[in-house]
Design a protein around this motif. Structure first.
Motif, PDB file in Angstrom:
ATOM      1  N   GLU A   9      -9.903  -0.185   8.146  1.00 33.85           N
ATOM      2  CA  GLU A   9      -8.637   0.141   8.787  1.00 33.85           C
ATOM      3  C   GLU A   9      -8.903   0.377  10.266  1.00 33.85           C
ATOM      4  N   GLY A  10      -7.872   0.247  11.061  1.00 34.17           N
ATOM      5  CA  GLY A  10      -8.000   0.588  12.465  1.00 34.17           C
ATOM      6  C   GLY A  10      -8.140  -0.587  13.405  1.00 34.17           C
ATOM      7  N   PHE A  11      -8.068  -1.818  12.876  1.00 35.58           N
ATOM      8  CA  PHE A  11      -8.129  -2.971  13.774  1.00 35.58           C
ATOM      9  C   PHE A  11      -6.882  -2.977  14.647  1.00 35.58           C
ATOM     10  N   THR A  12      -7.083  -3.090  15.942  1.00 30.13           N
ATOM     11  CA  THR A  12      -5.947  -3.171  16.855  1.00 30.13           C
ATOM     12  C   THR A  12      -5.908  -4.488  17.612  1.00 30.13           C
ATOM     13  N   CYS A  13      -7.045  -5.197  17.637  1.00 22.53           N
ATOM     14  CA  CYS A  13      -7.089  -6.471  18.364  1.00 22.53           C
ATOM     15  C   CYS A  13      -8.306  -7.267  17.885  1.00 22.53           C
ATOM     16  N   PRO A  14      -8.375  -8.539  18.246  1.00 26.98           N
ATOM     17  CA  PRO A  14      -9.522  -9.352  17.840  1.00 26.98           C
ATOM     18  C   PRO A  14     -10.867  -8.831  18.362  1.00 26.98           C
ATOM     19  N   SER A  15     -10.856  -8.029  19.395  1.00 23.33           N
ATOM     20  CA  SER A  15     -12.110  -7.449  19.890  1.00 23.33           C
ATOM     21  C   SER A  15     -12.752  -6.534  18.850  1.00 23.33           C
ATOM     22  N   CYS A  16     -11.930  -5.926  18.001  1.00 25.29           N
ATOM     23  CA  CYS A  16     -12.460  -5.079  16.923  1.00 25.29           C
ATOM     24  C   CYS A  16     -13.308  -5.925  15.974  1.00 25.29           C
ATOM     25  N   VAL A  33     -22.034 -12.164   8.257  1.00 31.15           N
ATOM     26  CA  VAL A  33     -20.928 -11.205   8.231  1.00 31.15           C
ATOM     27  C   VAL A  33     -19.665 -11.939   8.652  1.00 31.15           C
ATOM     28  N   GLN A  34     -18.605 -11.748   7.881  1.00 29.42           N
ATOM     29  CA  GLN A  34     -17.316 -12.356   8.180  1.00 29.42           C
ATOM     30  C   GLN A  34     -16.264 -11.256   8.173  1.00 29.42           C
ATOM     31  N   VAL A  35     -15.487 -11.198   9.244  1.00 28.12           N
ATOM     32  CA  VAL A  35     -14.440 -10.184   9.368  1.00 28.12           C
ATOM     33  C   VAL A  35     -13.106 -10.907   9.539  1.00 28.12           C
ATOM     34  N   MET A  36     -12.130 -10.552   8.710  1.00 28.47           N
ATOM     35  CA  MET A  36     -10.800 -11.146   8.791  1.00 28.47           C
ATOM     36  C   MET A  36      -9.845 -10.136   9.436  1.00 28.47           C
ATOM     37  N   PHE A  37      -9.388 -10.446  10.637  1.00 24.27           N
ATOM     38  CA  PHE A  37      -8.559  -9.540  11.418  1.00 24.27           C
ATOM     39  C   PHE A  37      -7.276  -9.146  10.686  1.00 24.27           C
ATOM     40  N   ASN A  38      -6.547 -10.107  10.174  1.00 24.26           N
ATOM     41  CA  ASN A  38      -5.234  -9.821   9.575  1.00 24.26           C
ATOM     42  C   ASN A  38      -5.303  -8.935   8.341  1.00 24.26           C
ATOM     43  N   SER A  39      -6.347  -9.092   7.542  1.00 25.68           N
ATOM     44  CA  SER A  39      -6.444  -8.330   6.297  1.00 25.68           C
ATOM     45  C   SER A  39      -7.372  -7.128   6.403  1.00 25.68           C
ATOM     46  N   GLY A  40      -8.207  -7.079   7.437  1.00 29.07           N
ATOM     47  CA  GLY A  40      -9.170  -5.997   7.572  1.00 29.07           C
ATOM     48  C   GLY A  40     -10.345  -6.117   6.619  1.00 29.07           C
ATOM     49  N   LYS A  41     -10.515  -7.277   6.025  1.00 30.02           N
ATOM     50  CA  LYS A  41     -11.608  -7.466   5.073  1.00 30.02           C
ATOM     51  C   LYS A  41     -12.894  -7.856   5.789  1.00 30.02           C
ATOM     52  N   VAL A  42     -13.990  -7.332   5.257  1.00 29.58           N
ATOM     53  CA  VAL A  42     -15.326  -7.611   5.796  1.00 29.58           C
ATOM     54  C   VAL A  42     -16.200  -8.057   4.629  1.00 29.58           C
ATOM     55  N   LYS A  43     -16.846  -9.196   4.785  1.00 21.00           N
ATOM     56  CA  LYS A  43     -17.768  -9.712   3.772  1.00 21.00           C
ATOM     57  C   LYS A  43     -19.146  -9.788   4.413  1.00 21.00           C
ATOM     58  N   VAL A  44     -20.137  -9.196   3.737  1.00 22.20           N
ATOM     59  CA  VAL A  44     -21.492  -9.150   4.298  1.00 22.20           C
ATOM     60  C   VAL A  44     -22.495  -9.638   3.257  1.00 22.20           C
ATOM     61  N   ASN A  45     -23.402 -10.503   3.685  1.00 23.58           N
ATOM     62  CA  ASN A  45     -24.548 -10.932   2.886  1.00 23.58           C
ATOM     63  C   ASN A  45     -25.800 -10.406   3.576  1.00 23.58           C
ATOM     64  N   TRP A  46     -26.679  -9.780   2.819  1.00 22.50           N
ATOM     65  CA  TRP A  46     -27.875  -9.208   3.431  1.00 22.50           C
ATOM     66  C   TRP A  46     -29.034  -9.166   2.444  1.00 22.50           C
ATOM     67  N   PRO A  66     -12.646   3.269   9.306  1.00 25.66           N
ATOM     68  CA  PRO A  66     -12.794   3.757   7.938  1.00 25.66           C
ATOM     69  C   PRO A  66     -12.951   2.565   6.992  1.00 25.66           C
ATOM     70  N   ILE A  67     -13.799   2.723   5.996  1.00 26.98           N
ATOM     71  CA  ILE A  67     -14.156   1.586   5.155  1.00 26.98           C
ATOM     72  C   ILE A  67     -14.183   1.993   3.678  1.00 26.98           C
ATOM     73  N   ARG A  68     -13.844   1.051   2.829  1.00 21.78           N
ATOM     74  CA  ARG A  68     -14.012   1.243   1.395  1.00 21.78           C
ATOM     75  C   ARG A  68     -14.463  -0.073   0.793  1.00 21.78           C
TER      76      ARG A  68
END
Length: 72
Positions: A9-16, A33-46, A66-68
């Motif tokens: 949560e908390g994305f305000t612009c593409p810079s986030c 790492v892939q971050v989707m601005f519109n949905s706030g989803k983050v996918k990480v492979n490590w 904040p993340i879940r």
């Protein structure tokens, strides 16, 4: 190799998005790492020998987002 999906949560612009991609993508052991601005989803492979899921979520949280975890 490990993979997790998070919602932030908390994305305000593409810079986030760039901030998270640059920081998390720069962590030792992160392969993608892939971050989707519109949905706030983050996918990480490590590499789970190098990093834990908590390391990644803590890093994103410290950036001010904040993340879940999303269950697969």
């Amino acid at each position: 190799m490990a993979q997790a999906r998070f919602v932030t949560e908390g994305f305000t612009c593409p810079s986030c998005v760039k901030k998270i991609e640059k920081t998390v993508g720069g962590m030792d052991g992160v392969n993608d790492v892939q971050v989707m601005f519109n949905s706030g989803k983050v996918k990480v492979n490590w590499d789970d020998v190098v990093l834990s899921e908590d390391d990644i979520s803590t890093t994103i949280g410290k950036l001010g987002y904040p993340i879940r975890k999303v269950q697969k």
